[in-house]
Design a protein around this motif. Structure first.
Motif, short mmCIF file in Angstrom:
data_model
loop_
_atom_site.label_atom_id
_atom_site.label_comp_id
_atom_site.label_asym_id
_atom_site.label_seq_id
_atom_site.Cartn_x
_atom_site.Cartn_y
_atom_site.Cartn_z
N GLY A 1 -23.09 20.64 24.00
CA GLY A 1 -21.68 20.92 23.83
C GLY A 1 -21.34 21.42 22.44
O GLY A 1 -22.00 21.08 21.45
N CYS A 2 -20.29 22.22 22.38
CA CYS A 2 -19.78 22.71 21.10
C CYS A 2 -18.62 21.79 20.71
O CYS A 2 -17.53 21.86 21.26
CB CYS A 2 -19.28 24.15 21.25
SG CYS A 2 -18.61 24.87 19.73
N LEU A 3 -18.88 20.90 19.77
CA LEU A 3 -17.94 19.84 19.39
C LEU A 3 -16.96 20.33 18.34
O LEU A 3 -17.34 20.98 17.37
CB LEU A 3 -18.72 18.64 18.85
CG LEU A 3 -17.92 17.37 18.53
CD1 LEU A 3 -17.32 16.77 19.80
CD2 LEU A 3 -18.81 16.35 17.83
N VAL A 4 -15.69 19.98 18.52
CA VAL A 4 -14.64 20.49 17.64
C VAL A 4 -14.84 20.05 16.19
O VAL A 4 -14.56 20.80 15.24
CB VAL A 4 -13.24 20.05 18.15
CG1 VAL A 4 -13.05 18.55 18.03
CG2 VAL A 4 -12.13 20.79 17.42
N ASP A 5 -15.33 18.82 15.97
CA ASP A 5 -15.48 18.33 14.59
C ASP A 5 -16.93 18.10 14.23
O ASP A 5 -17.26 17.22 13.46
CB ASP A 5 -14.66 17.04 14.39
CG ASP A 5 -15.25 15.87 15.14
OD1 ASP A 5 -15.80 16.07 16.24
OD2 ASP A 5 -15.17 14.73 14.63
N GLN A 6 -17.80 18.94 14.74
CA GLN A 6 -19.23 18.80 14.42
C GLN A 6 -19.49 18.98 12.93
O GLN A 6 -20.51 18.51 12.41
CB GLN A 6 -20.06 19.78 15.23
CG GLN A 6 -19.71 21.24 15.02
CD GLN A 6 -20.46 22.16 15.97
OE1 GLN A 6 -21.65 22.44 15.78
NE2 GLN A 6 -19.76 22.62 17.01
N LEU A 7 -18.57 19.62 12.23
CA LEU A 7 -18.74 19.85 10.78
C LEU A 7 -17.84 18.94 9.96
O LEU A 7 -17.49 19.27 8.82
CB LEU A 7 -18.43 21.31 10.45
CG LEU A 7 -19.34 22.36 11.10
CD1 LEU A 7 -18.90 23.76 10.71
CD2 LEU A 7 -20.80 22.14 10.73
N VAL A 8 -17.49 17.77 10.49
CA VAL A 8 -16.58 16.88 9.77
C VAL A 8 -17.15 16.46 8.42
O VAL A 8 -16.42 16.33 7.44
CB VAL A 8 -16.20 15.66 10.63
CG1 VAL A 8 -17.43 14.86 11.05
CG2 VAL A 8 -15.19 14.78 9.92
N GLY A 9 -18.45 16.26 8.34
CA GLY A 9 -19.05 15.91 7.05
C GLY A 9 -18.91 17.04 6.05
O GLY A 9 -18.68 16.81 4.86
N GLN A 10 -19.03 18.29 6.53
CA GLN A 10 -18.82 19.45 5.65
C GLN A 10 -17.37 19.55 5.22
O GLN A 10 -17.07 19.90 4.07
CB GLN A 10 -19.25 20.72 6.37
CG GLN A 10 -19.13 21.98 5.54
CD GLN A 10 -20.04 21.96 4.33
OE1 GLN A 10 -21.26 22.10 4.45
NE2 GLN A 10 -19.47 21.75 3.16
N LEU B 1 -23.44 21.58 2.89
CA LEU B 1 -24.43 20.60 3.38
C LEU B 1 -25.45 21.25 4.29
O LEU B 1 -26.45 20.63 4.64
CB LEU B 1 -23.71 19.47 4.14
CG LEU B 1 -22.59 18.75 3.39
CD1 LEU B 1 -21.97 17.68 4.27
CD2 LEU B 1 -23.14 18.12 2.10
N GLY B 2 -25.19 22.46 4.71
CA GLY B 2 -26.11 23.23 5.54
C GLY B 2 -26.03 24.68 5.14
O GLY B 2 -25.33 25.06 4.19
N ASP B 3 -26.76 25.50 5.87
CA ASP B 3 -26.76 26.93 5.59
C ASP B 3 -25.34 27.48 5.68
O ASP B 3 -24.65 27.30 6.69
CB ASP B 3 -27.68 27.63 6.59
CG ASP B 3 -27.79 29.12 6.33
OD1 ASP B 3 -26.86 29.85 6.74
OD2 ASP B 3 -28.78 29.55 5.73
N LYS B 4 -24.90 28.17 4.63
CA LYS B 4 -23.52 28.66 4.57
C LYS B 4 -23.19 29.58 5.75
O LYS B 4 -22.10 29.49 6.34
CB LYS B 4 -23.30 29.39 3.24
CG LYS B 4 -21.90 29.92 3.06
CD LYS B 4 -21.74 30.59 1.69
CE LYS B 4 -20.32 31.14 1.52
NZ LYS B 4 -20.14 31.78 0.18
N ASP B 5 -24.10 30.46 6.09
CA ASP B 5 -23.86 31.37 7.20
C ASP B 5 -23.76 30.62 8.53
O ASP B 5 -22.97 30.99 9.41
CB ASP B 5 -24.97 32.43 7.28
CG ASP B 5 -24.95 33.37 6.08
OD1 ASP B 5 -23.86 33.52 5.47
OD2 ASP B 5 -25.99 33.95 5.75
N HIS B 6 -24.58 29.58 8.68
CA HIS B 6 -24.52 28.77 9.90
C HIS B 6 -23.19 28.03 10.00
O HIS B 6 -22.63 27.90 11.11
CB HIS B 6 -25.67 27.76 9.92
CG HIS B 6 -27.01 28.38 10.09
ND1 HIS B 6 -28.19 27.64 10.09
CD2 HIS B 6 -27.39 29.68 10.26
CE1 HIS B 6 -29.22 28.45 10.25
NE2 HIS B 6 -28.76 29.69 10.36
N ILE B 7 -22.71 27.56 8.87
CA ILE B 7 -21.44 26.84 8.86
C ILE B 7 -20.32 27.77 9.34
O ILE B 7 -19.52 27.40 10.21
CB ILE B 7 -21.12 26.30 7.45
CG1 ILE B 7 -22.18 25.29 6.99
CG2 ILE B 7 -19.71 25.70 7.41
CD1 ILE B 7 -22.25 24.04 7.79
#
Length: 845
Positions: A630-639, A650-656
C-alpha cells in the motif's frame, strides 16, 4: 420594592469617579461565514488547560466545558428556554422590544416530538446573522429590519505565543457592541442570565418518563451579587455539592461597565417554566431587573440551581455605538482526567476563585487584547497563503479545549481528543502527539513539560516508554504498552526542544533516558534486535496495530531518531554512541532505499511474526492488519519531522520527492462519493481528501483498519512534506481540501476530529507555516534560517516571535516579543552577514 432597592444601589455605585471601561479594538477577519454556514460554528473561549465555553455562529453561548469534562451540546446542562442566554432590551419613546442575542433558527431545528427542538426555542431572535473569525477572535453580526439596533458580539481569550500564563486564563471575554440605527435616542440594556449549574456537569443524570436525560448534581447552589472597585457581577457558588466532586467550584459573571447595572440572584418557582416568564417580563418592562418578591419565589432550600442575571443599561444617541462588556471566569479545581485520584488544575493554584480571577484579569484586558492583536497582525500580514493561516490558527483551539489540561504542578497533558461527554484515548499518547508542532513553536515551556512526562515518568528501567502515561504522575508505567513510532518520535521531539530553547541543561538532564529509549530498539528480538539499522520486529504504531517487518512509517521515525540522537550524543561528547547512531543511520537509510522503495513509493516487507523472516506475497502466514504494498499517506512522517528539526534528508532526496508525487497521484481523491469506506467517515459526499492508503499494486485481503479513511493530521503531514519538496501547488491543494470540509455548515471550523473532537494531531497544521517560511532556529548554535523567497514571514521558537522581511538582497528580523540571540543568519540556504549599525538586518555575503 426589590426593584427600587436594586436600582438605587446601582445608581449609587455610579456616583463618583469611574475609570473608562475597556473598549475592544477593531479585530481582524480571516474568514467570513454567511447565514448558510453558521450551524456548526463554535469558537472555544478559554485558556490553555482551563476548559472553555463556545461562541456559536449565530451568537449563542454553547458547549459549557469548564467543569473538567467535555460538554458538547451542553448548555451548562440546562436546556430549552432555561439555557444560559444574553438578551437585549431596546426602548424609544413608548416602543420597546426584547430579543435573544442570537440569530434565527436553522430549518432542521423546527421538528421535535414535544415542541422543544433547541435551546431558546421560544424566545424572539434576530433575523440575520453572520460570523467573522481570526482565532482567537470571533465576531457575530446580528441585525433585523424590525429592530432599531444592530449588534456585534465580540468574543476572545488572550493568545500570546511564548506566554503560556497569559494564554491560560480561565476567562471568556464577551463584548456586545450595540449601534443605535434609528434617528432617535434609545434606551438599551444587555442582560446575561445563567442558572447556577455547579455540580451538574452532564455526566450524572436520571431518565424521565419519556427517556430524556435529566442532569443531576446541583445542590444548595447560591448566587451572590458583588462589587469590587469597577467590577460588578454575580458570584455563583455552592453550599451543597461535595467539595471533592470534579464539578465542584465556582464561576462569576461580571462587567466593568460604568453604566447602570441591575441584577438577580434567584428566580421564581419554575413550575410550568414560570421562572423564564418572570425574568423575561422583568427585563422587558424597562431593561432593569431585580429579585422577585418573596411571595412568588421558590420556597427556601428548594431552589438548587437559582438563576443569576446581570443587566447593563445605557442611553444611546442616534448613530451611537456602545460596548456592553461581560466576563465569564471560573474555578473548578478537582480534575481527575483518566485517574481515579484528583490531579487538579494548574490555573486553580494561581487564582483562588473566579471572583478574584475577574478582579485580576479585567484591568489587564486592554493589554492582553493588544498583545493578542500584535500576534495576529504579524501572522495575518505575513506572506503565507490564506488557507495555511486558517488551518494553523483555527486548530490552535485544540490547546484551549478539554483535550488539553495542566495538572497542579504545571505539566501539560492531553487526551487524543474528546467525545461529547468524556475524553478519548488517555495518556498524552505519544504516537498521536508526535505529529503536532504548534505547542513547541508557540509555547516551548509547555512542550518541555511534555518531554519531562515522557522521559521521566513514562520510562521503564529497560528503556521501554509507556506510550500512554498513567496519572497521577509518578504512577508505575506499563512495560508492555510500547509503540515504536511513539518512542522514536519522542527522541526527535527532545532534540527539537533542545534546539529551539538552546538549553544544554535540558539535554543533559534527559540524555540518559534518551539513550535508554533508543537502545531499547536494539534488544534481542526487539524492533532492531540485530542492530542493522532496519526495524524488523513487532512494531505497535498509531494505526493501533502491530506491523511486522520493515516499513517506511516506522523506518523513517527510526532514521530520524538516530540522526537526532547522533547530534545530541555529539553535544554530550558521547562519542561511541554518536558513532553507533551514525553507522546505523547510514546502513538503515541505504537499505530502505534499496529494498523498500519500489520506484514510486516506499512499501512494507511483511515478515513472519514468529521468525521475523520475510514472507512471500500471498503467504497464508501473512498476519492481518498490515500495509504491504500500500501507498501510505504518512509513510514519510519521520522525514516530515526531520525537516522541521533541520536534520536533513533521511533517505534519497529523489525518492522522497517521488514518493510524495505518488501519494498525490494515488491517495488524493477529488470526490469521495464513489469511494468505498467500511470504517469511519470523516470525509463524505463530493468532498476531496488524501486517503490513508491506496493500493496501486494490489491490496491485502485484510489491511490495517484505517486504510479507507481520511484524517486531517495525516493529511497535513503529507501536505507539509510536499511543501518542503517544492510541490507548493500540490501541498496547498491538500490543505484547501481539508479546510473546505470545515465550512461551518457541515463541520465546525475550530474542531478537526479524528478519534474524538479537537484532535491533537490536527495541530500538525502549524507545520505548513514552518515549511513555507523555511524557518529553523537553533538556540544551541544561535543560528536563524528563513526562506529566500521575498516577502514577510512569521516566525516563533516557543519563547520569542516576530517577523522576517526578505527582500532581494537583504533580510530584516523583527523581534516583537521575547528575546533571541542570532550569531549566524541563513536566507534561502545562503549565509548572510549582519549589517553594521542596522539592527537585525542581514545581507548577502
Amino acid at each position: 420594592m426589590g426593584r427600587i432597592l436594586t436600582t438605587l444601589l446601582a445608581l449609587a455605585f455610579c456616583v463618583g469617579a469611574w475609570a473608562e471601561n475597556w473598549k475592544p479594538s477593531e479585530w481582524p477577519v480571516l474568514k467570513h461565514y454567511d447565514k448558510d454556514h453558521l450551524e456548526r460554528v463554535a469558537l472555544p473561549l478559554g485558556g490553555i488547560g482551563t476548559g472553555t465555553v463556545s461562541l456559536g455562529g449565530r451568537g449563542e453561548i454553547r458547549d459549557w466545558e469548564i467543569m473538567n469534562v467535555p460538554g458538547k451540546g451542553n448548555s451548562s446542562t440546562v436546556t430549552g428556554n432555561d439555557a444560559p442566554l444574553f438578551a437585549i432590551f431596546t426602548k424609544a419613546g413608548k416602543e420597546s422590544q426584547t430579543r435573544l442575542l442570537a440569530g434565527p433558527l436553522y430549518p432542521q431545528e423546527y421538528l421535535h416530538y414535544e415542541g422543544r427542538p433547541v435551546d431558546h426555542h421560544g424566545l424572539p431572535r434576530f433575523g440575520e446573522a453572520s460570523f467573522d473569525a481570526a482565532y482567537p477572535f470571533g465576531q457575530v453580526n446580528l441585525s433585523d429590519p424590525s429592530m432599531p439596533v444592530k449588534v456585534r458580539i465580540k468574543g476572545f481569550n488572550p493568545l500570546i505565543p511564548g506566554d503560556s500564563e497569559s494564554s491560560g486564563l480561565p476567562l471568556a471575554v464577551l463584548s456586545y457592541e450595540v449601534t443605535n440605527t434609528s434617528s432617535v435616542q434609545m434606551e438599551v440594556a444587555v442582560c446575561g442570565a445563567i442558572r447556577n449549574f455547579i455540580g451538574r456537569d452532564g455526566q450524572d443524570y436520571t431518565l424521565n418518563w419519556k427517556g430524556d436525560r435529566i442532569p443531576t448534581g446541583a445542590k444548595g447552589n447560591k448566587n451572590e451579587y458583588r462589587e469590587s472597585g469597577q467590577v460588578r457581577g454575580i458570584y455563583f457558588h455552592t453550599e451543597g455539592v461535595d467539595p471533592n466532586d470534579k464539578a465542584w467550584g465556582n464561576f462569576s459573571l461580571t462587567t466593568d461597565s460604568p453604566d447602570q447595572v441591575t441584577f438577580r440572584t434567584f428566580t421564581t418557582d419554575n413550575n410550568w417554566s414560570n421562572s423564564m416568564l418572570n425574568f423575561w417580563d422583568d427585563l422587558s418592562d424597562d431593561g432593569l431587573i431585580s429579585n422577585p418578591e418573596a411571595s412568588i419565589r421558590h420556597s427556601v432550600g428548594n431552589d438548587q440551581d437559582p438563576m443569576g442575571a446581570l443587566s447593563v443599561k445605557a442611553v444611546l444617541k442616534p448613530g451611537e455605538t456602545r460596548c456592553f462588556n461581560f466576563f465569564l471566569t471560573w474555578n473548578f479545581p478537582n480534575r481527575k482526567a483518566w485517574s481515579s485520584e484528583k490531579v487538579g488544575n494548574y490555573y486553580s493554584t494561581l487564582y483562588p476563585d473566579s471572583w478574584e480571577s475577574a478582579l485580576q484579569f479585567i484591568p489587564r484586558i486592554g493589554e492582553l487584547e493588544s498583545r493578542t492583536l500584535s500576534f495576529l497582525d504579524a501572522f495575518l500580514t505575513s506572506s503565507l497563503p490564506g488557507v495555511v493561516k486558517e488551518a494553523a490558527l483555527f486548530n490552535l483551539a485544540v490547546l484551549r479545549s478539554q483535550t488539553v489540561f495542566r495538572v497542579e504542578d504545571g505539566h501539560m497533558l492531553g487526551w487524543e481528543g474528546v467525545m461529547d461527554h468524556y475524553g478519548s484515548c488517555a495518556g498524552s499518547c505519544t504516537h498521536v502527539w508526535n505529529y503536532e508542532v504548534a505547542t513547541p513553536f508557540l509555547f516551548g515551556d509547555l512542550a518541555r513539560t511534555m518531554r519531562d512526562v515522557e522521559f521521566r515518568y513514562a520510562m521503564n528501567p529497560d528503556g521501554a516508554m509507556d506510550f500512554r502515561i498513567n496519572l497521577p504522575l509518578g504512577s508505575k508505567p506499563d512495560p508492555n504498552q510500547i509503540a515504536a513510532d511513539g518512542q522514536m518520535g519522542c527522541i526527535l521531539k527532545l532534540y527539537r526542544e533542545w534546539q529551539l530553547s538552546g538549553d544544554n541543561g535540558f539535554l543533559k538532564e534527559y540524555w540518559p533516558a534518551c539513550k535508554s529509549a533508543l537502545s531499547f530498539a536494539w534488544k534481542e528480538k526487539g524492533w532492531d534486535g540485530n542492530c542493522d539499522g532496519v526495524m524488523e520486529g513487532s512494531q505497535h504504531n498509531t494505526m493501533d496495530v502491530n506491523y511486522f517487518g520493515p516499513n517506511p512509517q516506522m523506518g523513517f521515525w527510526y532514521m530520524g531518531a538516530l540522526r537526532a540522537a547522533e547530534e545530541m550524543a555529539r553535544a554530550m561528547k558521547d562519542r561511541d554512541f554518536e558513532k553507533k547512531c551514525r553507522s546505523l543511520f547510514e546502513a538503515g537509510s541505504a537499505w530502505m532505499d534499496a529494498n523498500l522503495f519500489n520506484g514510486e513509493y516506499y512499501e512494507h516487507k511483511i515478515t513472519d511474526p514468529e521468525t521475523f523472516l520475510f514472507l512471500p506475497e500471498g503467504s497464508d502466514k501473512t498476519p492481518p492488519f498490515q500495509l504491504g504494498k500500500g501507498c501510505l499517506v504518512d509513510q514519510l512522517v519521520g522525514q516530515y519531522m526531520a525537516h522541521i528539526c533541520g536534520l536533513g534528508y533521511l533517505g534519497d532526496k529523489d525518492h522522497i520527492r517521488k514518493t510524495l508525487e505518488s501519494i498525490m497521484k494515488y491517495n488524493f481523491v477529488p470526490d469521495v462519493s464513489g469511494t468505498f469506506n467500511n470504517l469511519r467517515s470523516y470525509v463524505m459526499g463530493h468532498e476531496a481528501c488524501l486517503l490513508m492508503a491506496s493500493w496501486p499494486k494490489g491490496r491485502l485481503e485484510v489491511p490495517f483498519p484505517y486504510f479507507p479513511e481520511a484524517m486531517t493530521g495525516f493529511e497535513y503531514c503529507a501536505a507539509t512534506g510536499m511543501l518542503y519538496e517544492g510541490m507548493e501547488a500540490e501541498g496547498l491543494k491538500c490543505i484547501e481540501a481539508i479546510r473546505e470540509r470545515f465550512d461551518g455548515a457541515r463541520r465546525n471550523p475550530f474542531d478537526e476530529p479524528e478519534c474524538g473532537k479537537h484532535y491533537a494531531r490536527s495541530m500538525a497544521s502549524w507545520s505548513a507555516v514552518i515549511a513555507m517560511s523555511g524557518f529553523n532556529y537553533s538556540g544551541v548554535d544561535k543560528r536563524f534560517c528563513i526562506t529566500g523567497k521575498p516577502g514577510k514571514w512569521f516566525w516563533s521558537n516557543g519563547s520569542a516571535w516576530g517577523t522576517v522581511t526578505v527582500a532581494k538582497d537583504r533580510a530584516t528580523v523583527e523581534i516583537i516579543e521575547g528575546s533571541l540571540e542570532i550569531d549566524s543568519f541563513f536566507c534561502g540556504g545562503r549565509k548572510f552577514k549582519k549589517l553594521k549599525n542596522v539592527p537585525h538586518t542581514y545581507t548577502k555575503g
